[in-house]
Design an enzyme around this catalytic site. Structure first.
Site, PDB file in Angstrom:
ATOM      1  N   SER A  94      -2.483  11.179   8.552  1.00  0.00           N
ATOM      2  CA  SER A  94      -3.018  10.786   9.730  1.00  0.00           C
ATOM      3  C   SER A  94      -4.479  11.046  10.123  1.00  0.00           C
ATOM      4  CB  SER A  94      -2.267  10.953  11.034  1.00  0.00           C
ATOM      5  OG  SER A  94      -2.704  10.804  12.106  1.00  0.00           O
ATOM      6  N   TYR A 128       2.723  17.657  14.984  1.00  0.00           N
ATOM      7  CA  TYR A 128       2.339  16.571  14.248  1.00  0.00           C
ATOM      8  C   TYR A 128       0.786  16.749  13.624  1.00  0.00           C
ATOM      9  CZ  TYR A 128       1.171  11.567  13.211  1.00  0.00           C
ATOM     10  OH  TYR A 128       1.284  10.497  12.735  1.00  0.00           O
TER      11      TYR A 128
END
Length: 265
Positions: free
Chosen positions: A142, A155
């Site tokens: 990401s 995350y």
């Protein structure tokens, strides 16, 4: 398109970037193994792609939060007589509560889905790829991997792991004809934000120029792994953002890791 004779295993294939990868790879003539929890969606997608592109699509319903799932998935492909030439580790999840308030089972599931399963599926598919002298692995990282840590979230740390490990695997496996790419999209129109319950807030706060379509992300990721790029940041705005917050350029960091590895035999 002529069939390639190769097979791609895609996790999280029922929607979003995973479904986009399935459609893109099927259009290029690749057979598919589609993995996700929702068997009905996988079956519908498999029927669509088989009819449209005349490729083989097998469905494996599995929850990657289950620690036994990666082994079960690979045992299923072996039983079907399928060799995995392309692995797209796309399945993901994220909590929407603070670390202290989240039950540990929820945190453990995040780690299992996005770290342990990603690593295990790669480990289980690499030997066959080495034997055949060909392999492509795309791990969904990401843009968050380039950002400072965010309060309460695992995350960013998880996606940083995926980014670093993908580059490490590419260094090791490239001589065997295997390319590994960390695909690092930014905000993408998918069900991910629906599950987190953040779609409305994110859409309201962020300009449309920051959002990408899953099809564009999949197309750019597939192009990158075939070109031998260990890191792919799709979209001009995302590339600029990553460059602005990362002091060492990605390519230079990759070079340093490959050249000055103190643990290399």
């Amino acid at each position: 398109m002529p069939r390639t004779g190769r097979t791609a295993l895609i996790t999280g294939a029922s929607a979003g970037i995973g479904a986009a990868f399935a459609r893109h790879l099927a259009a290029e003539g690749n057979n598919l193994v589609l993995v996700a929890r929702r068997e009905d969606r996988l079956t519908a997608l498999a029927e669509e792609l088989t009819t449209r592109h005349h490729v083989r699509c097998d469905v494996v319903a599995a929850d990657l939060a289950d620690r036994h799932a990666p082994r079960a998935i690979m045992e299923r492909t072996q039983a079907l007589g399928i060799d995995i030439d392309v692995l797209v580790n796309n399945a993901g999840m994220s909590g929407n509560s603070t670390f202290a308030d989240a039950p540990f089972d929820a945190l453990s599931a995040e780690i299992q889905v996005m770290i342990t399963a990603v690593t295990e599926l790669a480990h289980r598919t690499v030997p066959g790829m080495k034997e055949r002298g060909y392999g492509r692995i795309i791990n969904l990282s990401s843009l968050a991997a380039f950002m400072p840590p965010a309060a309460s979230l695992l995350y960013t740390g998880i996606k940083s792991y995926v980014l670093d490990v993908s580059q490490a695997l590419d260094m090791e496996l490239r001589p065997h004809g295997i390319h590994v790419t960390a695909l690092c999209p930014g905000f993408t129109h998918s069900e991910f934000h629906d599950v987190m319950g953040t779609r409305d807030a994110a859409t309201a706060k962020l300009p449309s120029v920051l959002w990408q379509n899953p099809e564009d992300v999949a197309r750019e990721g597939w192009r990158a792994v075939n070109a031998g790029k260990p890191v792919c940041i799709p979209g001009f705005v995302n590339k600029v953002t990553a460059a602005a917050v990362k002091p060492i350029p990605t390519r230079f960091g990759y070079y340093l890791g490959r050249t000055f590895n103190p643990f290399k035999h």
